[in-house]
Motif scaffolding. Structure first.
Motif, PDB file in Angstrom:
ATOM      1  N   ALA A 159     -19.883 -15.604  -4.061  1.00  0.00           N
ATOM      2  CA  ALA A 159     -19.970 -16.799  -3.227  1.00  0.00           C
ATOM      3  C   ALA A 159     -18.743 -16.940  -2.331  1.00  0.00           C
ATOM      4  O   ALA A 159     -18.855 -17.270  -1.142  1.00  0.00           O
ATOM      5  CB  ALA A 159     -20.126 -18.041  -4.103  1.00  0.00           C
ATOM      6  N   ALA A 160     -17.562 -16.665  -2.872  1.00  0.00           N
ATOM      7  CA  ALA A 160     -16.330 -16.814  -2.096  1.00  0.00           C
ATOM      8  C   ALA A 160     -16.285 -15.825  -0.935  1.00  0.00           C
ATOM      9  O   ALA A 160     -15.891 -16.174   0.185  1.00  0.00           O
ATOM     10  CB  ALA A 160     -15.117 -16.628  -2.998  1.00  0.00           C
ATOM     11  N   VAL A 161     -16.735 -14.586  -1.188  1.00  0.00           N
ATOM     12  CA  VAL A 161     -16.698 -13.565  -0.131  1.00  0.00           C
ATOM     13  C   VAL A 161     -17.706 -13.902   0.966  1.00  0.00           C
ATOM     14  O   VAL A 161     -17.410 -13.796   2.158  1.00  0.00           O
ATOM     15  CB  VAL A 161     -16.966 -12.179  -0.729  1.00  0.00           C
ATOM     16  N   ARG A 162     -18.912 -14.310   0.572  1.00  0.00           N
ATOM     17  CA  ARG A 162     -19.932 -14.656   1.569  1.00  0.00           C
ATOM     18  C   ARG A 162     -19.479 -15.836   2.422  1.00  0.00           C
ATOM     19  O   ARG A 162     -19.641 -15.836   3.653  1.00  0.00           O
ATOM     20  CB  ARG A 162     -21.257 -14.978   0.873  1.00  0.00           C
TER      21      ARG A 162
ATOM     22  N   PHE B 287     -16.806 -14.735   4.864  1.00  0.00           N
ATOM     23  CA  PHE B 287     -17.370 -13.942   5.960  1.00  0.00           C
ATOM     24  C   PHE B 287     -17.966 -14.855   7.022  1.00  0.00           C
ATOM     25  O   PHE B 287     -17.706 -14.685   8.221  1.00  0.00           O
ATOM     26  CB  PHE B 287     -18.447 -12.993   5.423  1.00  0.00           C
ATOM     27  N   HIS B 288     -18.771 -15.829   6.606  1.00  0.00           N
ATOM     28  CA  HIS B 288     -19.389 -16.735   7.572  1.00  0.00           C
ATOM     29  C   HIS B 288     -18.334 -17.573   8.297  1.00  0.00           C
ATOM     30  O   HIS B 288     -18.439 -17.795   9.510  1.00  0.00           O
ATOM     31  CB  HIS B 288     -20.400 -17.638   6.864  1.00  0.00           C
ATOM     32  N   GLU B 289     -17.325 -18.044   7.573  1.00  0.00           N
ATOM     33  CA  GLU B 289     -16.297 -18.890   8.202  1.00  0.00           C
ATOM     34  C   GLU B 289     -15.543 -18.146   9.289  1.00  0.00           C
ATOM     35  O   GLU B 289     -15.365 -18.665  10.407  1.00  0.00           O
ATOM     36  CB  GLU B 289     -15.322 -19.388   7.134  1.00  0.00           C
TER      37      GLU B 289
ATOM     38  N   VAL C  73     -10.131  -9.672  -2.813  1.00  0.00           N
ATOM     39  CA  VAL C  73     -10.160  -9.063  -1.491  1.00  0.00           C
ATOM     40  C   VAL C  73      -9.704 -10.064  -0.441  1.00  0.00           C
ATOM     41  O   VAL C  73      -9.630 -11.277  -0.679  1.00  0.00           O
ATOM     42  CB  VAL C  73     -11.573  -8.553  -1.127  1.00  0.00           C
ATOM     43  N   ALA C  74      -9.418  -9.518   0.738  1.00  0.00           N
ATOM     44  CA  ALA C  74      -9.166 -10.313   1.935  1.00  0.00           C
ATOM     45  C   ALA C  74     -10.312 -10.072   2.908  1.00  0.00           C
ATOM     46  O   ALA C  74     -10.849  -8.967   2.982  1.00  0.00           O
ATOM     47  CB  ALA C  74      -7.842  -9.918   2.578  1.00  0.00           C
ATOM     48  N   VAL C  75     -10.702 -11.103   3.643  1.00  0.00           N
ATOM     49  CA  VAL C  75     -11.748 -10.990   4.658  1.00  0.00           C
ATOM     50  C   VAL C  75     -11.148 -11.466   5.977  1.00  0.00           C
ATOM     51  O   VAL C  75     -10.611 -12.579   6.062  1.00  0.00           O
ATOM     52  CB  VAL C  75     -12.993 -11.818   4.298  1.00  0.00           C
TER      53      VAL C  75
ATOM     54  N   ARG D 155      -9.022 -14.905   5.448  1.00  0.00           N
ATOM     55  CA  ARG D 155      -9.152 -15.545   4.143  1.00  0.00           C
ATOM     56  C   ARG D 155      -8.633 -14.560   3.095  1.00  0.00           C
ATOM     57  O   ARG D 155      -9.033 -13.390   3.080  1.00  0.00           O
ATOM     58  CB  ARG D 155     -10.612 -15.911   3.836  1.00  0.00           C
ATOM     59  N   LEU D 156      -7.772 -15.031   2.197  1.00  0.00           N
ATOM     60  CA  LEU D 156      -7.116 -14.164   1.229  1.00  0.00           C
ATOM     61  C   LEU D 156      -7.473 -14.540  -0.198  1.00  0.00           C
ATOM     62  O   LEU D 156      -7.890 -15.669  -0.484  1.00  0.00           O
ATOM     63  CB  LEU D 156      -5.591 -14.246   1.399  1.00  0.00           C
ATOM     64  N   GLY D 157      -7.280 -13.571  -1.102  1.00  0.00           N
ATOM     65  CA  GLY D 157      -7.421 -13.827  -2.537  1.00  0.00           C
ATOM     66  C   GLY D 157      -8.817 -14.215  -2.956  1.00  0.00           C
ATOM     67  O   GLY D 157      -8.983 -15.056  -3.852  1.00  0.00           O
ATOM     68  N   LEU D 158      -9.842 -13.594  -2.364  1.00  0.00           N
ATOM     69  CA  LEU D 158     -11.233 -13.972  -2.651  1.00  0.00           C
ATOM     70  C   LEU D 158     -11.748 -13.214  -3.863  1.00  0.00           C
ATOM     71  O   LEU D 158     -11.554 -12.009  -4.004  1.00  0.00           O
ATOM     72  CB  LEU D 158     -12.103 -13.674  -1.434  1.00  0.00           C
TER      73      LEU D 158
END
Length: 268
Positions: free
Chosen positions: A169-172, A175-177, A143-145, A162-165
């Motif tokens: 852990a990567a998605v969370r 999201f915060h970043e 996914v992308a966020v 953010r791309l290619g998640l």
């Protein structure tokens, strides 16, 4: 070619011009001709010669034939039917476009495209990292966020994408970043959360839009966004866009047979 004979070249060309002009006037046939020697007579260059054009070389003749073909094709398209576009919710689609000009947030833009029947990648506006992670898990793909705010149109340049998640852990973390970074750029009430969207990889990426030209009016414009290391060529057609014009744009963008496996040209 000018006809043979013993008369001087310019006199023969003048007689030839008069004969062709007379024929064009009777039959309404425009003729493109090339004098092989001698100057183009003044009579042939006279606009009063019933529209019969004379040219001084093959380059001019070729350009004239191409222009005539283009004009004929343009006339033909005037009678071409517009493609059927079922499922458009015109009232709901028009509501966000009323009022003063403004930038829509990505969720609002995606909703607008959906109301026009344009398919988009699966997406959801998430207000917490948990919701973002849950939706990414539902999609079962990378996914992308992206931070969701109408106040920063160029989100990638602002570091809000953010791309290619892949994975919780990567998605969370993403999201915060993006939301923390966005908080430093926009007011709290202008930050909607983050858009989580499924990614499609291995296909051509296009930028498509509308431009209002001061002389040509509204234009549909498109360019490739996946050609690394090259200056993207922009192609354009006047509105309203018919199917043949859209297919021509796709061909000019290199989305023909070579890309058939990756691009659904009909859907485009």
């Amino acid at each position: 070619q000018p006809p043979g004979g013993t008369a001087p070249s310019d006199r023969r060309l003048a007689a030839w011009a008069a004969a062709l002009a007379e024929g064009a006037g009777k039959d309404r046939v425009a003729l493109a001709v090339q004098p092989m020697h001698g100057p183009v007579p003044a009579a042939a260059a006279d606009p009063a010669r019933r529209g019969n054009p004379f040219f001084g070389g093959l380059g001019e003749v070729s350009a004239a034939v191409a222009a005539a073909c283009a004009a004929g094709e343009a006339k033909r398209r005037l009678s071409e039917a517009f493609p059927a576009l079922p499922g458009i919710d015109a009232a709901a689609a028009g509501a966000p476009l009323l009022g003063p000009a403004r930038v829509l947030s990505e969720p609002a833009s995606l909703d607008l495209l959906g109301r026009y029947g344009i398919p988009v990648a699966p997406w959801r506006l998430c207000t917490t990292a948990t919701a973002a992670s849950r939706f990414a898990k539902e999609l079962g793909r990378r996914v992308a966020v992206k931070a969701a705010t109408p106040d920063v149109p160029g989100k990638a340049e602002a570091g809000l994408v953010r791309l290619g998640l892949d994975g919780d852990a990567a998605v969370r973390t993403a999201f915060h970043e993006v939301t923390i970074r966005a908080q430093a750029l926009v007011r709290p009430d202008r930050l909607l959360g983050a858009t989580v969207m499924g990614m499609f990889e291995g296909t051509a990426r296009l930028v498509v839009g509308l431009v209002r030209h001061e002389r040509l009016g509204m234009l549909v414009v498109a360019r490739r966004a996946d050609l690394a290391g090259s200056q993207p060529e922009v192609v354009a057609r006047g509105c309203p866009l018919r199917r043949s014009g859209a297919l021509e744009m796709a061909a000019e963008l290199g989305l023909g047979a070579a890309a058939a496996a990756a691009v659904d040209v009909g859907a485009l």
